[in-house]
Design an enzyme around this catalytic site. Structure first.
Site, PDB file in Angstrom:
ATOM      1  N   GLY A  64       0.758  -1.242   0.000  1.00 45.78           N
ATOM      2  CA  GLY A  64       0.000   0.000   0.000  1.00 45.78           C
ATOM      3  C   GLY A  64       0.788   1.292   0.000  1.00 45.78           C
TER       4      GLY A  64
ATOM      5  CD  GLU B   7       0.261  -9.361   1.237  1.00 45.04           C
ATOM      6  OE1 GLU B   7      -0.649  -8.567   0.902  1.00 45.04           O
ATOM      7  OE2 GLU B   7       0.025 -10.509   1.615  1.00 45.04           O
ATOM      8  N   PRO B   8       4.428  -5.213  -0.765  1.00 44.52           N
ATOM      9  CG  PRO B   8       6.622  -4.443  -0.931  1.00 44.52           C
ATOM     10  CD  PRO B   8       5.772  -5.446  -0.207  1.00 44.52           C
ATOM     11  N   GLY B   9       3.516  -3.765  -3.878  1.00 40.18           N
ATOM     12  CA  GLY B   9       3.460  -3.963  -5.324  1.00 40.18           C
ATOM     13  C   GLY B   9       3.955  -2.707  -6.004  1.00 40.18           C
TER      14      GLY B   9
ATOM     15  CE1 TYR C 290      -8.728   2.100  -9.413  1.00 40.74           C
ATOM     16  CE2 TYR C 290      -6.812   2.223 -10.843  1.00 40.74           C
ATOM     17  CZ  TYR C 290      -7.730   1.477 -10.143  1.00 40.74           C
ATOM     18  OH  TYR C 290      -7.649   0.118 -10.160  1.00 40.74           O
TER      19      TYR C 290
ATOM     20  CB  CYS D 133     -14.916   3.896 -29.295  1.00 35.71           C
ATOM     21  SG  CYS D 133     -15.238   2.512 -28.186  1.00 35.71           S
ATOM     22  CD  GLU D 134     -15.660   3.645 -23.135  1.00 34.64           C
ATOM     23  OE1 GLU D 134     -15.837   4.284 -22.071  1.00 34.64           O
ATOM     24  OE2 GLU D 134     -15.742   2.414 -23.226  1.00 34.64           O
TER      25      GLU D 134
ATOM     26  CE1 TYR E 284      -1.966  -3.460  -8.740  1.00 37.73           C
ATOM     27  CE2 TYR E 284      -0.817  -1.467  -8.051  1.00 37.73           C
ATOM     28  CZ  TYR E 284      -1.265  -2.745  -7.787  1.00 37.73           C
ATOM     29  OH  TYR E 284      -1.008  -3.323  -6.569  1.00 37.73           O
TER      30      TYR E 284
END
Ligand code: LLP
Length: 432
Positions: A243, A285-287, A327, A354-355, A383
């Protein structure tokens, strides 16, 4: 703009390590993710040393979801990292990268029977997220003639200062077991014939730029650890999750460091376990912290449009980097082939999807942009590719890994054929 040490500017071009990103874009094509392996290793060592210097029984489990390329898992595994895995696929990836089953934790709030069977077969510890799951795991272990090692995920119900979609330790989140229900859960586990409680786990959320919430969570966790010890659970580990956030706004965001994290959390942990009379391993648990700043996404400008707003239309969109759309997240951008040119004009970097929401970066003051320019989107190692899709029938990009003088593909570019290769024609259409 502040740049991390592995990014630099030379002769007007942006470099990663010793590699000219414009040259890489031309050699491998765009869109392209480029990742610096040494940066990941440095980030890992820093995180691990920060904790281990204060508590030698600390262990870092890389959150594989952040970037699941097996080359990165291998690099981290070689340094002694374990992994937080969130699916059977991630479990298999971690094993194929050479990680040991004992260094993995199988997380997740919704595991299928085959997930549980796989964990049991490999002897991987499962972070159990409900009593229902506990009993399913017990039955799976019994059927396999084994004992399953378990922890429960605690939901400490705190206020977590981050985007609501990635705050997990809040009372309304789908994850974990309310901390006041955790003792009965462990009692139930003790009563099971084929599970052995060996740890306790939490993960309060992601992209957290303050240290205080981690301290609060640690206070809850050591309290729980003491209570668990009191009912006879022999805790081998306490896992505080991941986190720690990174400064996506390079010049203005807070920069919490692993050292600050460790200096704040470890004393609380030590006091708690001393009070409980135990000495479990401390797992984290760092990502994001390990991989986010190691990668850039290179995207080519297809066209430029001036109007109510100015748009640089590029070849990567939320199919390859969904964070800004999902986000509202911010990523620094640099025109990689004009990295020393003065900023002149404001552009939004718009993808090909297309958005309307397909904007990688809004209203950025950049040098004059033209078709053919290469834009580097920074801090896309976490991510980024791992959340990529094939929306609009767009093949996913290649990924290049650099290491010192070396560079090589770590994932080949998909083709349209790859996107359609899993489509099959239903029999009634074949007759037409
Ligand atoms: N442990 C567990 C159980 C997790 O679910 C996660 C992330 C981590 C560790 C690692 O958290 P980190 O150190 O990377 O913050 N897609 C979002 C982030 C989702 C995080 C999901 N779980 C984003 O792009 O911001």
């Amino acid at each position: 703009m502040n740049l991390p040490p592995h990014l630099s500017v030379q002769d007007g071009h942006l470099l990663i390590g010793r590699h000219d990103l414009v040259a890489l874009a031309h050699e491998y094509g765009t869109p392209l993710y480029v990742t610096d392996e040494e940066r990941i290793c440095d980030n890992y060592q820093r995180y691990r040393n920060a904790l281990a210097s204060l508590y030698p029984k600390s262990k870092v489990l890389y959150a594989a979801k952040a970037n699941g390329n097996v080359s990165l898992l291998r690099a981290l595994g070689n340094l002694g990292a374990g992994a937080d895995v969130f699916s059977s696929g991630e479990l298999e990836l971690a094993l194929s990268a050479g990680m040991r089953p004992g260094d993995l934790l199988f997380n997740g709030s919704s595991k299928s029977p085959s997930d549980l069977n796989l964990a049991v077969a490999h002897g991987v510890t499962v972070s159990v997220d409900s009593l229902d799951e506990l009993h399913q795991l017990d039955a799976a272990a019994k059927a396999a003639g084994k004992n399953a090692r378990v922890s429960f995920r605690v939901n400490p119900a705190l206020h977590i200062p981050t985007h609501p979609k990635i705050a997990t330790g809040v009372a309304s989140s789908k994850f974990g077991i309310a901390h006041e229900k955790i003792l009965p859960a462990y009692r139930e586990a003790i009563a099971c014939s084929n599970v052995v409680p060996v740890g306790v786990h939490c993960h309060i959320g992601s992209q957290i730029l303050e240290i205080e919430p981690f301290v609060k969570a640690t206070e809850v966790m050591v309290r729980v650890a003491k209570e668990l010890t009191g009912i006879g659970v022999a805790l081998e580990f306490v896992d505080l999750g991941g986190g720690l956030g990174i400064p996506y706004h390079h010049d203005t965001d807070p920069r919490p460091t692993p050292e600050e994290y460790a200096r704040a959390v470890v004393p609380v942990f030590l006091e708690g376990i001393t009070d409980a009379g135990i000495s479990p391993e401390l797992w984290v648990e760092p990502g994001r912290y390990l991989v986010a700043d190691s990668s850039v996404l290179l995207t080519r400008v297809n066209s430029v449009k001036f109007g109510h707003k100015n748009f640089a239309n590029v070849d990567a969109g939320f199919n390859l980097l969904i964070r800004p759309t999902m986000y509202n997240s911010y990523h620094e951008v640099i025109v990689a082939n004009k990295a020393s040119s003065p900023a002149e004009e404001t552009y939004s970097i718009a993808g090909p999807i297309c958005e309307t929401g397909d904007i990688l970066a809004a209203d950025r003051l950049l040098p004059a942009v033209e078709a053919g320019d290469i834009i580097a989107v920074l801090d896309t190692g976490a991510y980024g590719f791992s959340m990529a899709s094939q929306y609009n029938c767009r093949p996913r990009s290649a990924e290049v890994l650099v290491h010192g003088e070396d560079k090589a593909l770590m994932r080949i570019r998909e083709t349209t054929k790859d996107v359609t290769s899993t489509m099959v024609t239903p029999p009634w259409q074949q007759q037409r």
